[in-house]
Design a protein around this motif. Structure first.
Motif, PDB file in Angstrom:
ATOM      1  N   ALA A 172       0.844  -1.196   0.000  1.00  0.00           N
ATOM      2  CA  ALA A 172       0.000   0.000   0.000  1.00  0.00           C
ATOM      3  C   ALA A 172       0.881   1.248   0.000  1.00  0.00           C
ATOM      4  O   ALA A 172       1.934   1.282   0.635  1.00  0.00           O
ATOM      5  CB  ALA A 172      -0.924   0.007   1.212  1.00  0.00           C
ATOM      6  N   SER A 173       0.436   2.286  -0.711  1.00  0.00           N
ATOM      7  CA  SER A 173       1.241   3.488  -0.822  1.00  0.00           C
ATOM      8  C   SER A 173       0.362   4.708  -1.068  1.00  0.00           C
ATOM      9  O   SER A 173      -0.847   4.596  -1.284  1.00  0.00           O
ATOM     10  CB  SER A 173       2.238   3.353  -1.976  1.00  0.00           C
ATOM     11  OG  SER A 173       1.584   3.470  -3.221  1.00  0.00           O
ATOM     12  N   SER A 174       1.000   5.871  -1.063  1.00  0.00           N
ATOM     13  CA  SER A 174       0.310   7.115  -1.405  1.00  0.00           C
ATOM     14  C   SER A 174       0.078   7.210  -2.905  1.00  0.00           C
ATOM     15  O   SER A 174      -0.678   8.074  -3.357  1.00  0.00           O
ATOM     16  CB  SER A 174       1.123   8.321  -0.935  1.00  0.00           C
ATOM     17  OG  SER A 174       2.411   8.322  -1.538  1.00  0.00           O
ATOM     18  N   ARG A 234       5.288   4.414   1.322  1.00  0.00           N
ATOM     19  CA  ARG A 234       4.921   3.068   0.850  1.00  0.00           C
ATOM     20  C   ARG A 234       5.274   2.047   1.917  1.00  0.00           C
ATOM     21  O   ARG A 234       6.296   2.155   2.588  1.00  0.00           O
ATOM     22  CB  ARG A 234       5.674   2.748  -0.440  1.00  0.00           C
ATOM     23  CG  ARG A 234       5.351   1.389  -1.048  1.00  0.00           C
ATOM     24  CD  ARG A 234       5.955   1.296  -2.440  1.00  0.00           C
ATOM     25  NE  ARG A 234       7.400   1.175  -2.411  1.00  0.00           N
ATOM     26  CZ  ARG A 234       8.057   0.031  -2.609  1.00  0.00           C
ATOM     27  NH1 ARG A 234       7.387  -1.085  -2.844  1.00  0.00           N
ATOM     28  NH2 ARG A 234       9.375  -0.002  -2.571  1.00  0.00           N
ATOM     29  N   ASN A 235       4.406   1.051   2.069  1.00  0.00           N
ATOM     30  CA  ASN A 235       4.717  -0.102   2.910  1.00  0.00           C
ATOM     31  C   ASN A 235       5.387  -1.142   2.024  1.00  0.00           C
ATOM     32  O   ASN A 235       4.717  -1.816   1.240  1.00  0.00           O
ATOM     33  CB  ASN A 235       3.445  -0.671   3.548  1.00  0.00           C
ATOM     34  CG  ASN A 235       3.728  -1.955   4.323  1.00  0.00           C
ATOM     35  OD1 ASN A 235       4.874  -2.292   4.600  1.00  0.00           O
ATOM     36  ND2 ASN A 235       2.673  -2.669   4.678  1.00  0.00           N
ATOM     37  N   ALA A 236       6.707  -1.254   2.135  1.00  0.00           N
ATOM     38  CA  ALA A 236       7.467  -2.157   1.263  1.00  0.00           C
ATOM     39  C   ALA A 236       7.764  -3.499   1.925  1.00  0.00           C
ATOM     40  O   ALA A 236       8.418  -4.345   1.324  1.00  0.00           O
ATOM     41  CB  ALA A 236       8.778  -1.498   0.837  1.00  0.00           C
ATOM     42  N   CYS A 237       7.305  -3.691   3.166  1.00  0.00           N
ATOM     43  CA  CYS A 237       7.595  -4.965   3.829  1.00  0.00           C
ATOM     44  C   CYS A 237       6.473  -5.965   3.549  1.00  0.00           C
ATOM     45  O   CYS A 237       5.434  -5.627   2.996  1.00  0.00           O
ATOM     46  CB  CYS A 237       7.787  -4.759   5.328  1.00  0.00           C
ATOM     47  SG  CYS A 237       6.302  -4.304   6.241  1.00  0.00           S
ATOM     48  N   GLY A 238       6.677  -7.179   3.945  1.00  0.00           N
ATOM     49  CA  GLY A 238       5.722  -8.242   3.639  1.00  0.00           C
ATOM     50  C   GLY A 238       4.639  -8.430   4.672  1.00  0.00           C
ATOM     51  O   GLY A 238       3.965  -9.471   4.676  1.00  0.00           O
ATOM     52  N   GLN A 239       4.460  -7.460   5.553  1.00  0.00           N
ATOM     53  CA  GLN A 239       3.420  -7.560   6.576  1.00  0.00           C
ATOM     54  C   GLN A 239       2.716  -6.214   6.720  1.00  0.00           C
ATOM     55  O   GLN A 239       3.146  -5.210   6.151  1.00  0.00           O
ATOM     56  CB  GLN A 239       4.039  -7.951   7.927  1.00  0.00           C
ATOM     57  CG  GLN A 239       4.957  -6.871   8.513  1.00  0.00           C
ATOM     58  CD  GLN A 239       5.586  -7.287   9.829  1.00  0.00           C
ATOM     59  OE1 GLN A 239       6.388  -8.207   9.864  1.00  0.00           O
ATOM     60  NE2 GLN A 239       5.207  -6.618  10.910  1.00  0.00           N
ATOM     61  N   GLU A 240       1.625  -6.227   7.469  1.00  0.00           N
ATOM     62  CA  GLU A 240       0.895  -4.983   7.692  1.00  0.00           C
ATOM     63  C   GLU A 240       1.740  -4.008   8.507  1.00  0.00           C
ATOM     64  O   GLU A 240       2.457  -4.392   9.432  1.00  0.00           O
ATOM     65  CB  GLU A 240      -0.407  -5.275   8.433  1.00  0.00           C
ATOM     66  CG  GLU A 240      -1.252  -4.031   8.710  1.00  0.00           C
ATOM     67  CD  GLU A 240      -2.506  -4.331   9.504  1.00  0.00           C
ATOM     68  OE1 GLU A 240      -3.596  -4.332   8.914  1.00  0.00           O
ATOM     69  OE2 GLU A 240      -2.379  -4.578  10.721  1.00  0.00           O
ATOM     70  N   THR A 241       1.662  -2.740   8.133  1.00  0.00           N
ATOM     71  CA  THR A 241       2.331  -1.671   8.870  1.00  0.00           C
ATOM     72  C   THR A 241       1.272  -0.788   9.527  1.00  0.00           C
ATOM     73  O   THR A 241       0.293  -0.417   8.885  1.00  0.00           O
ATOM     74  CB  THR A 241       3.217  -0.819   7.936  1.00  0.00           C
ATOM     75  OG1 THR A 241       4.323  -1.609   7.491  1.00  0.00           O
ATOM     76  CG2 THR A 241       3.750   0.409   8.643  1.00  0.00           C
TER      77      THR A 241
END
Length: 273
Positions: A205-207, A255-262
């Motif tokens: 997810a990102s802006s 941006r959430n670039a990791c593999g889990q929810e932030t």
């Protein structure tokens, strides 16, 4: 300046249907064109928006004419008069896409006008007004700024008048889910100087682009990690426990670039977000 009017062949082409289909919709009471003294059918820009919506409801939603007519009536229904707390509690929530449509109509602007001013494609704007979906976080912010309001205001988070705000754990009011993977929850209610939110960001997810606005902002990462880009060339990776503070007028993207929810606590001030 004379208002723009479209002939039936032009309106049909822009709506993606045939002229005979427009005549059929007229007979079914879905649209009422403007008639010249000689009986020629003409369509305003607002009616063209309506034709495109009808075409979309037929094509994408598979609605029949009575169902379309009912939906259009509900969309055009006036706001209910103020009737005290009980009436407000029972009043249905207005979809954010419909709020944007009313803002556009109040400004006497067409979808093309807004698209030119915000660089958001007409097709995206049209879909958002109908469904309240499909608009990136960046585009939602640009749209709110164009109409002289804020994302918090159109999401219904300023509709409270109180001197203090207590929000219990898990009882957060949630913004309409306009952008995929982005859930925004209000940690304080009312017209506050600080806009306090809890962001839940799905992986990826990102802006969806860079945006800027007046004020300053602070964020603290609770779980996961978040990438922040400032001024187009300054990159920061925030891990759980990290905090970040910057001036909101600097172009920024995330941006959430990791593999889990932030999960992030995000505070903006003043209320320009």
């Amino acid at each position: 300046m004379e208002p723009v009017r479209f002939r039936i062949t032009e309106a049909a082409r822009m709506a993606g249907v045939s002229a005979s289909t427009l005549r059929l919709w007229e007979a079914q009471g879905l649209i009422e064109p403007i008639r010249t003294a000689s009986g020629q059918r003409l369509y305003s820009r607002e009616q063209l928006d309506r034709l495109q919506e009808i075409a979309w409801l037929r094509r994408e939603k598979g609605l029949n004419p009575p169902a379309i007519a009912d939906r259009l009536r509900r969309e055009d229904a006036p706001e209910p008069p103020a009737g005290g707390a009980a009436a407000e509690a029972s009043a249905p929530e207005v979809p954010v896409g419909l709020k944007m449509r009313r803002l556009r109509q109040a400004a006497h602007e067409t979808l093309e006008d807004v698209a030119q001013a915000t660089a958001i494609p007409v097709s995206v704007l049209s879909t958002f007004e109908r469904t309240s979906l499909g608009l990136s976080f960046k585009a939602l912010h640009e749209l709110a700024r164009h109409f002289g309001t804020t994302v918090a205001a159109i999401s219904g988070q300023e509709d409270y008048d109180q001197r203090e705000s207590l929000v219990r754990s898990g009882a957060w009011a949630t913004w309409p889910p306009t952008s995929p993977g982005v859930t925004v929850q209000a940690l304080a209610r009312g017209q506050t100087l600080m806009e306090c939110h809890r962001f839940q960001l799905a992986p990826g997810a990102s802006s969806e682009g860079t945006y800027e606005h007046e004020g300053e902002e602070f964020l603290h990462v609770l779980t996961g990690s978040l990438e922040i880009v400032l001024d187009g060339d300054k990159f920061f990776v925030l891990e759980a426990g990290d905090s970040f503070y910057f001036e909101s007028r600097r172009p920024h993207a995330w941006r959430n670039a990791c593999g889990q929810e932030t999960v992030v606590i995000w505070i903006n001030t003043p209320s320009s977000f």
